[in-house]
Design an enzyme around this catalytic site. Structure first.
Site, PDB file in Angstrom:
ATOM      1  N   ASP A  26       1.057  -1.284   0.018  1.00 38.91           N
ATOM      2  CA  ASP A  26       0.044  -0.061  -0.289  1.00 38.91           C
ATOM      3  C   ASP A  26       1.025   1.106   0.145  1.00 38.91           C
ATOM      4  OD1 ASP A  26      -2.264   1.412   0.123  1.00 38.91           O
ATOM      5  OD2 ASP A  26      -2.225   1.736   2.223  1.00 38.91           O
ATOM      6  N   SER A  27       0.261   2.447  -0.309  1.00 37.22           N
ATOM      7  CA  SER A  27       0.969   3.549  -0.233  1.00 37.22           C
ATOM      8  C   SER A  27       1.249   4.240   1.113  1.00 37.22           C
ATOM      9  CB  SER A  27       0.071   4.826  -0.949  1.00 37.22           C
ATOM     10  OG  SER A  27      -1.129   4.675  -0.283  1.00 37.22           O
ATOM     11  N   GLU A  33      -4.843   9.519   8.591  1.00 37.78           N
ATOM     12  CA  GLU A  33      -3.255   9.120   9.013  1.00 37.78           C
ATOM     13  C   GLU A  33      -3.144   9.869  10.286  1.00 37.78           C
ATOM     14  OE1 GLU A  33      -0.241   7.727   7.006  1.00 37.78           O
ATOM     15  OE2 GLU A  33      -1.812   6.464   5.859  1.00 37.78           O
ATOM     16  N   CYS A  43      -3.531  -0.996  -2.476  1.00 37.09           N
ATOM     17  CA  CYS A  43      -3.857   0.552  -2.765  1.00 37.09           C
ATOM     18  C   CYS A  43      -4.770   0.545  -3.826  1.00 37.09           C
ATOM     19  CB  CYS A  43      -2.673   1.244  -3.104  1.00 37.09           C
ATOM     20  SG  CYS A  43      -2.704   3.033  -3.331  1.00 37.09           S
ATOM     21  N   ASN A  44      -6.017   1.471  -3.776  1.00 32.62           N
ATOM     22  CA  ASN A  44      -6.978   1.538  -4.806  1.00 32.62           C
ATOM     23  C   ASN A  44      -6.139   2.424  -6.008  1.00 32.62           C
ATOM     24  OD1 ASN A  44      -9.860   0.663  -4.333  1.00 32.62           O
ATOM     25  ND2 ASN A  44      -8.692   0.866  -2.513  1.00 32.62           N
ATOM     26  N   THR A  45      -5.438   3.592  -5.595  1.00 34.34           N
ATOM     27  CA  THR A  45      -4.856   4.383  -6.380  1.00 34.34           C
ATOM     28  C   THR A  45      -3.857   3.784  -7.323  1.00 34.34           C
ATOM     29  OG1 THR A  45      -5.164   6.056  -4.713  1.00 34.34           O
ATOM     30  CG2 THR A  45      -3.829   6.691  -6.762  1.00 34.34           C
ATOM     31  N   TYR A  85      -0.604   8.697  -2.244  1.00 37.88           N
ATOM     32  CA  TYR A  85      -0.511   8.757  -3.795  1.00 37.88           C
ATOM     33  C   TYR A  85      -1.759   9.304  -4.486  1.00 37.88           C
ATOM     34  CZ  TYR A  85       3.255   4.852  -3.785  1.00 37.88           C
ATOM     35  OH  TYR A  85       4.232   4.027  -3.410  1.00 37.88           O
ATOM     36  N   GLY A  86      -2.579   9.540  -3.833  1.00 39.73           N
ATOM     37  CA  GLY A  86      -3.975  10.048  -4.422  1.00 39.73           C
ATOM     38  C   GLY A  86      -4.134  11.330  -5.226  1.00 39.73           C
ATOM     39  N   CYS A 144     -11.021   3.222  -1.225  1.00 38.45           N
ATOM     40  CA  CYS A 144      -9.584   3.672  -0.731  1.00 38.45           C
ATOM     41  C   CYS A 144      -9.251   2.573   0.617  1.00 38.45           C
ATOM     42  CB  CYS A 144      -9.846   5.106  -0.495  1.00 38.45           C
ATOM     43  SG  CYS A 144      -8.272   5.678   0.543  1.00 38.45           S
ATOM     44  N   THR A 145      -8.113   2.471   0.703  1.00 37.76           N
ATOM     45  CA  THR A 145      -7.981   1.570   1.698  1.00 37.76           C
ATOM     46  C   THR A 145      -8.338   2.147   3.226  1.00 37.76           C
ATOM     47  OG1 THR A 145      -5.569   2.860   1.610  1.00 37.76           O
ATOM     48  CG2 THR A 145      -5.789   0.261   0.597  1.00 37.76           C
ATOM     49  N   HIS A 146      -8.355   3.357   3.122  1.00 39.69           N
ATOM     50  CA  HIS A 146      -8.448   4.235   4.556  1.00 39.69           C
ATOM     51  C   HIS A 146      -9.821   4.254   4.896  1.00 39.69           C
ATOM     52  CE1 HIS A 146      -4.309   5.196   3.608  1.00 39.69           C
ATOM     53  NE2 HIS A 146      -4.193   5.873   4.760  1.00 39.69           N
TER      54      HIS A 146
HETATM   55  N1  DGL Z   1      -3.805   3.686  -0.459  1.00 46.58           N
HETATM   56  C1  DGL Z   1      -4.451   4.766  -1.145  1.00 46.58           C
HETATM   57  C2  DGL Z   1      -5.667   4.222  -1.737  1.00 46.58           C
HETATM   58  O1  DGL Z   1      -6.372   3.207  -1.260  1.00 46.58           O
HETATM   59  C3  DGL Z   1      -4.907   5.721  -0.357  1.00 46.58           C
HETATM   60  C4  DGL Z   1      -4.079   6.651   0.249  1.00 46.58           C
HETATM   61  C5  DGL Z   1      -3.293   7.554  -0.517  1.00 46.58           C
HETATM   62  O2  DGL Z   1      -3.541   8.338  -1.365  1.00 46.58           O
HETATM   63  O3  DGL Z   1      -1.906   7.128  -0.976  1.00 46.58           O
HETATM   64  O4  DGL Z   1      -6.231   4.765  -2.859  1.00 46.58           O
END
Ligand code: DGL
Length: 282
Positions: free
Chosen positions: A7-8, A171, A71-73, A39-40, A201-203
């Site tokens: 993940d990011s 975060e 990570c979705n991004t 990363y978003g 998104c993971t969060h």
């Molecule tokens: N892990 C990213 C996602 O799932 C979220 C955090 C980021 O923006 O890096 O999209």
């Protein structure tokens, strides 16, 4: 060999936790690029380069047989290219050396498959994920395939909204502000009569209960931590050639690219008291 989860940042620990709970027998390596999160809001090229570096590390230094991009991004902006360019080259070299293939999977398609079961779907994600249009495109493809194989015409209305402020607030552990922003980001979905909302998104699953409360009982929440473990289990059942290469010592380590005061606290909170993140350089 191990299962890598990338993940990011640290948000993917929730998916890692759920995968480990469902399949505790395997050895896991979690890699969070905490130095470069989020990363978003980054370009396609940057997300691709960062993700590629992480894959290289997990394959070469940690001997992962398979990596799940949590990570979705990254799944939205880099996965396809990583699979078609980086992984094809990497596996071709391995084949020449008589070594086994590696695999990379993402988290977006499994969530899109779930979303495609509903008629009116909302997607909440980072700007990168929403701007890539990856969720609506994947849902459309899944429905087209289903219409072709089952007959009839299956359709869905997909509404999207980006939630750029949420990741930094989550975060930071900033609950009050995060809740205010969640309400703001859910507002555009209010009159859409949604059947389901994807937490893309993971969060966001960290606020699952609060989001459920705002949306009400009629809207199904699609949360990847509830989907990915089952999908991965099914994948291993279909791909015995990978499953049989996995070590089964119940070990797990967390690697991060930056150790900030918050990281230790968050990894213990999200992955267990004895968690000690290790610093690495990509
Ligand atoms: N892990 C990213 C996602 O799932 C979220 C955090 C980021 O923006 O890096 O999209």
């Amino acid at each position: 060999m191990k299962i890598g989860i990338f993940d990011s940042g640290l948000g993917g620990l929730l998916i890692a936790k759920a995968i480990r709970k469902a399949m505790p027998q395997y050895d896991y390596i979690y890699l969070g690029d905490t130095k470069r999160v989020p990363y978003g809001n980054r370009s396609h090229e940057a997300v691709y380069e960062f993700t590629k570096e992480a894959m290289n590390y997990l394959f070469k230094k940690e001997n992962c047989a398979i990596v799940i991009i949590a990570c979705n991004t990254s799944s939205a902006r880099a996965l396809r290219r990583i699979q078609q360019e980086y992984l094809v080259d990497y596996n071709a070299t391995r084949k020449l050396m008589g070594e086994s293939e590696r695999k990379i999977l993402g988290v977006l398609i499994p969530a899109a498959e779930e979303a495609a079961k509903y008629e009116k779907v909302g997607i909440l994600g980072t700007s990168g994920t929403i701007n890539s249009n990856a969720f609506p495109l994947e849902i459309k493809k899944i429905l087209a395939r289903q219409s072709f194989s089952v007959g009839g015409k299956r359709k869905a209305k997909v509404f999207q909204n980006a939630a750029p402020m949420l990741v930094p607030l989550i975060e930071e552990g900033e609950k009050v502000l995060a809740l205010q922003f969640i309400k703001k980001y859910l507002k555009p979905f209010e009159n859409k009569k949604l059947d389901a909302l994807v937490l893309g998104c993971t969060h966001y699953p960290f606020y699952k209960n609060e989001i459920k409360k705002i949306l009400g009982p009629k809207v199904k929440l699609i949360s990847q931590d509830e989907i990915i473990p089952k999908k991965l289990k099914e994948y291993f059942a279909r791909h015995h050639e990978i499953e049989k290469r996995l070590a089964k010592n119940k070990k797990a380590r967390i690697l991060v690219t930056d150790i900030t005061p918050n990281i230790k606290k968050l990894s213990q909170k999200w992955f267990g008291k004895n968690t000690k993140p290790e610093l690495i350089h990509l």
